[in-house]
Motif scaffolding. Structure first.
Motif, PDB file in Angstrom:
ATOM      1  N   LEU A 132       0.439  -1.123  -0.113  1.00 58.71           N
ATOM      2  CA  LEU A 132       0.317  -0.205   0.061  1.00 58.71           C
ATOM      3  C   LEU A 132       0.899   1.225  -0.560  1.00 58.71           C
ATOM      4  CD1 LEU A 132      -2.831   0.853  -0.062  1.00 58.71           C
ATOM      5  CD2 LEU A 132      -2.915   0.967   2.231  1.00 58.71           C
ATOM      6  N   ILE A 133       1.843   0.927   0.786  1.00 55.14           N
ATOM      7  CA  ILE A 133       2.705   2.248   0.668  1.00 55.14           C
ATOM      8  C   ILE A 133       3.281   2.729  -0.757  1.00 55.14           C
ATOM      9  CG2 ILE A 133       5.079   2.870   0.966  1.00 55.14           C
ATOM     10  CD1 ILE A 133       4.154   1.615   4.349  1.00 55.14           C
ATOM     11  N   GLY A 134       3.950   1.516  -1.121  1.00 54.28           N
ATOM     12  CA  GLY A 134       4.344   1.874  -2.841  1.00 54.28           C
ATOM     13  C   GLY A 134       3.271   2.259  -3.729  1.00 54.28           C
ATOM     14  N   ARG A 135       1.598   1.943  -3.413  1.00 55.85           N
ATOM     15  CA  ARG A 135       1.145   2.314  -4.099  1.00 55.85           C
ATOM     16  C   ARG A 135       0.674   3.884  -3.941  1.00 55.85           C
ATOM     17  NH1 ARG A 135      -3.480  -0.135  -6.955  1.00 55.85           N
ATOM     18  NH2 ARG A 135      -3.406  -2.376  -6.361  1.00 55.85           N
ATOM     19  N   ILE A 136       1.379   3.965  -3.077  1.00 55.55           N
ATOM     20  CA  ILE A 136       0.550   5.340  -2.235  1.00 55.55           C
ATOM     21  C   ILE A 136       2.175   6.649  -2.742  1.00 55.55           C
ATOM     22  CG2 ILE A 136       0.669   7.481  -0.477  1.00 55.55           C
ATOM     23  CD1 ILE A 136      -0.711   4.998   1.523  1.00 55.55           C
ATOM     24  N   SER A 137       3.126   6.013  -3.205  1.00 58.07           N
ATOM     25  CA  SER A 137       4.704   5.986  -3.054  1.00 58.07           C
ATOM     26  C   SER A 137       4.128   6.493  -4.743  1.00 58.07           C
ATOM     27  CB  SER A 137       5.596   5.996  -3.001  1.00 58.07           C
ATOM     28  OG  SER A 137       5.970   5.530  -1.587  1.00 58.07           O
ATOM     29  N   ALA A 138       3.801   6.007  -5.761  1.00 56.08           N
ATOM     30  CA  ALA A 138       4.338   5.996  -6.919  1.00 56.08           C
ATOM     31  C   ALA A 138       2.989   6.632  -7.111  1.00 56.08           C
ATOM     32  CB  ALA A 138       3.315   4.929  -7.578  1.00 56.08           C
ATOM     33  N   ALA A 139       1.705   7.230  -6.910  1.00 61.91           N
ATOM     34  CA  ALA A 139       0.597   7.682  -7.023  1.00 61.91           C
ATOM     35  C   ALA A 139       1.539   9.660  -6.438  1.00 61.91           C
ATOM     36  CB  ALA A 139      -0.523   8.162  -6.059  1.00 61.91           C
ATOM     37  N   VAL A 140       1.958   9.410  -5.407  1.00 67.36           N
ATOM     38  CA  VAL A 140       2.276  10.791  -5.015  1.00 67.36           C
ATOM     39  C   VAL A 140       3.719  11.533  -5.787  1.00 67.36           C
ATOM     40  CG1 VAL A 140       3.351  11.954  -3.096  1.00 67.36           C
ATOM     41  CG2 VAL A 140       2.277  10.734  -2.379  1.00 67.36           C
ATOM     42  N   GLY A 141       4.358  10.274  -6.554  1.00 67.55           N
ATOM     43  CA  GLY A 141       5.026  10.498  -7.922  1.00 67.55           C
ATOM     44  C   GLY A 141       4.660  10.888  -8.779  1.00 67.55           C
ATOM     45  N   THR A 142       3.535  10.852  -9.129  1.00 68.09           N
ATOM     46  CA  THR A 142       2.690  11.561 -10.428  1.00 68.09           C
ATOM     47  C   THR A 142       2.376  12.659 -10.062  1.00 68.09           C
ATOM     48  OG1 THR A 142       2.703   9.121 -10.804  1.00 68.09           O
ATOM     49  CG2 THR A 142       1.347   9.880 -12.327  1.00 68.09           C
ATOM     50  N   SER A 143       3.181  13.611 -10.997  1.00 70.19           N
ATOM     51  CA  SER A 143       2.269  14.810 -11.014  1.00 70.19           C
ATOM     52  C   SER A 143       0.644  15.096 -11.903  1.00 70.19           C
ATOM     53  CB  SER A 143       3.345  15.668 -11.858  1.00 70.19           C
ATOM     54  OG  SER A 143       2.476  17.598 -11.543  1.00 70.19           O
ATOM     55  N   LYS A 144      -0.256  16.170 -10.809  1.00 65.78           N
ATOM     56  CA  LYS A 144      -1.245  15.933 -11.804  1.00 65.78           C
ATOM     57  C   LYS A 144      -0.913  16.760 -13.047  1.00 65.78           C
ATOM     58  CE  LYS A 144      -3.931  15.559  -8.218  1.00 65.78           C
ATOM     59  NZ  LYS A 144      -4.963  16.606  -6.656  1.00 65.78           N
ATOM     60  N   ALA A 145       0.141  17.388 -13.211  1.00 66.47           N
ATOM     61  CA  ALA A 145      -0.638  17.749 -14.242  1.00 66.47           C
ATOM     62  C   ALA A 145      -0.059  17.202 -15.807  1.00 66.47           C
ATOM     63  CB  ALA A 145       0.496  19.116 -14.290  1.00 66.47           C
ATOM     64  N   LYS A 146       0.734  16.377 -15.462  1.00 67.24           N
ATOM     65  CA  LYS A 146       1.439  15.350 -16.567  1.00 67.24           C
ATOM     66  C   LYS A 146       0.017  13.803 -16.558  1.00 67.24           C
ATOM     67  CE  LYS A 146       6.422  15.593 -14.691  1.00 67.24           C
ATOM     68  NZ  LYS A 146       7.045  14.954 -14.379  1.00 67.24           N
ATOM     69  N   PRO A 147       0.001  13.959 -18.273  1.00 71.99           N
ATOM     70  CA  PRO A 147      -0.789  12.595 -18.235  1.00 71.99           C
ATOM     71  C   PRO A 147      -0.276  11.544 -17.846  1.00 71.99           C
ATOM     72  CG  PRO A 147       1.016  12.536 -19.751  1.00 71.99           C
ATOM     73  CD  PRO A 147       0.891  14.504 -18.937  1.00 71.99           C
ATOM     74  N   ALA A 148      -1.263  10.880 -18.036  1.00 68.21           N
ATOM     75  CA  ALA A 148      -1.374   9.651 -16.841  1.00 68.21           C
ATOM     76  C   ALA A 148      -0.298   8.337 -17.819  1.00 68.21           C
ATOM     77  CB  ALA A 148      -2.673   8.938 -16.982  1.00 68.21           C
ATOM     78  N   PRO A 149       0.832   7.332 -16.688  1.00 67.19           N
ATOM     79  CA  PRO A 149       1.136   6.318 -17.637  1.00 67.19           C
ATOM     80  C   PRO A 149       0.800   5.836 -18.379  1.00 67.19           C
ATOM     81  CG  PRO A 149       1.948   6.669 -15.045  1.00 67.19           C
ATOM     82  CD  PRO A 149       0.856   7.945 -15.145  1.00 67.19           C
ATOM     83  N   THR A 150       1.098   4.870 -19.403  1.00 68.10           N
ATOM     84  CA  THR A 150       0.597   4.103 -20.804  1.00 68.10           C
ATOM     85  C   THR A 150       1.759   3.130 -20.182  1.00 68.10           C
ATOM     86  OG1 THR A 150       1.268   5.026 -22.435  1.00 68.10           O
ATOM     87  CG2 THR A 150      -1.089   5.562 -21.626  1.00 68.10           C
TER      88      THR A 150
END
Length: 343
Positions: A132-150
């Protein structure tokens, strides 16, 4: 080799024996069952049963986390993961707080079960929370201004014959990776157990809740992140491509070409932390795990689905297709029998 097409059912599955051998839950059941004789004799805290329960509990948590990553849509997997994390924490706290009175009043079979659950719940809950911490870290590390990774996509090969996909991966066999994780769990669990014995008064002063948190911060989290950092340092840029009669693997500057006639087994898993491609054949044994590698910017640590053209070509070459229970793992094995054309 004829040009006929092998009739392979779309829902073909591996034999039960092979599925059980690759199931973390099956191995968890074996570990916990082997600990029962010691629990019956009142020796559950001995080293061997302690390690068996530790590994069995971790395997349960490992299986649960992988199951949440396989769920679609992603939001459902996140919700189930959060619920599981809260439930596992409640189980651990409840076992520590109320385990004593329950053990005193419970019948023999229930006492044995509760003892095993108490020991196995901590590594299971720890792995679920780490996921779960890994999920949260990945979500926090992804900027909302950038498109979602594919996920990486198939592109036409440079020479124009076939298609290929590029990705970052760690060249490591899944058996080696799993063994390393088990060793870390056993070693950290043993150190945690020794620390609890050596600091009995401190544990009593902290209480069960804070003790669990301290164990996670001092032993589990550092070991997990250190292992992840070491493994990710081995990641390299890779590519896998399929032509009409061959496949090729590019690992850094090295390219390996395998003709279909020399191929014995191909394993393709698109998602989860076990996403990987495995190729075995004449003089070739390569395993590229992308699920644990740091993906390229804008990409996820996944593989795309195999194109239908590739599926059909492999069947045409006489490979039998096996699917895992949920279809997330495709395994092609050389069928030594004569291919039968579709009626």
């Amino acid at each position: 080799m004829t040009g006929s097409v092998v009739a392979v059912p779309a829902n073909a599955r591996a034999p039960l024996r092979r599925r059980l051998a690759g199931s973390p839950l099956a191995w968890a059941a074996v570990c916990l069952a082997l600990a029962v004789p010691w629990a019956v004799a009142g020796q559950a805290t001995e080293l061997i049963p302690y390690l068996l329960m530790l590994v069995g509990g971790w395997l349960c948590g490992f299986s649960f986390v992988n199951a949440t990553f396989r769920m679609t849509p992603v939001r459902r997997g996140v919700i189930v993961h959060v619920i599981g994390a809260l439930a596992s924490a409640a189980l651990v706290v409840g076992a520590v707080e109320f385990g004593g009175p329950l053990l005193a009043a419970a019948p023999e079979w229930a006492r044995i079960s509760l003892v095993i659950v108490q020991f196995a719940a901590i590594p299971a809950a720890g792995w679920i929370w780490l996921g779960l911490i890994g999920r949260i870290s990945a979500a926090v590390g992804t900027s909302k201004a950038k498109p979602a990774p594919t996920a990486p996509e198939w592109v036409r090969a440079e020479h124009g014959h076939g298609s290929e996909v590029g990705f970052a991966a760690v060249p490591i066999a899944m058996r080696t990776l799993t063994t390393a994780i088990v060793v870390i769990v056993v070693v950290m669990g043993s150190l945690a157990g020794l620390a609890l014995v050596a600091t009995g008064d401190l544990v009593y002063a902290l209480g069960p809740r804070l003790t669990i948190i301290v164990i996670g911060l001092v032993f589990a989290l550092p070991a997990y992140f250190a292992f992840l950092a070491v493994v990710r340092r081995r990641a390299v840029a890779c590519a896998v491509g399929f032509g009409n009669d061959r496949l090729w693997l590019r690992t850094g500057p090295t390219t390996t070409i395998v003709a279909f006639r020399d191929l014995e087994q191909l394993v393709w898993r698109s998602s989860s932390d076990a996403a990987r491609v495995e190729v075995r054949g004449s003089g070739v044994d390569v395993s590229l795990v992308t699920g644990i590698a740091e993906p390229a910017p804008g990409a996820t640590a996944e593989l795309p689905a195999l194109p239908r053209r590739v599926l059909g070509r492999l069947q045409d070459e006489g490979f039998a297709l096996e699917r895992s229970r949920r279809g997330e793992v495709l395994t092609f094995r050389r069928s030594h029998g004569r291919p039968q054309p579709v009626e």
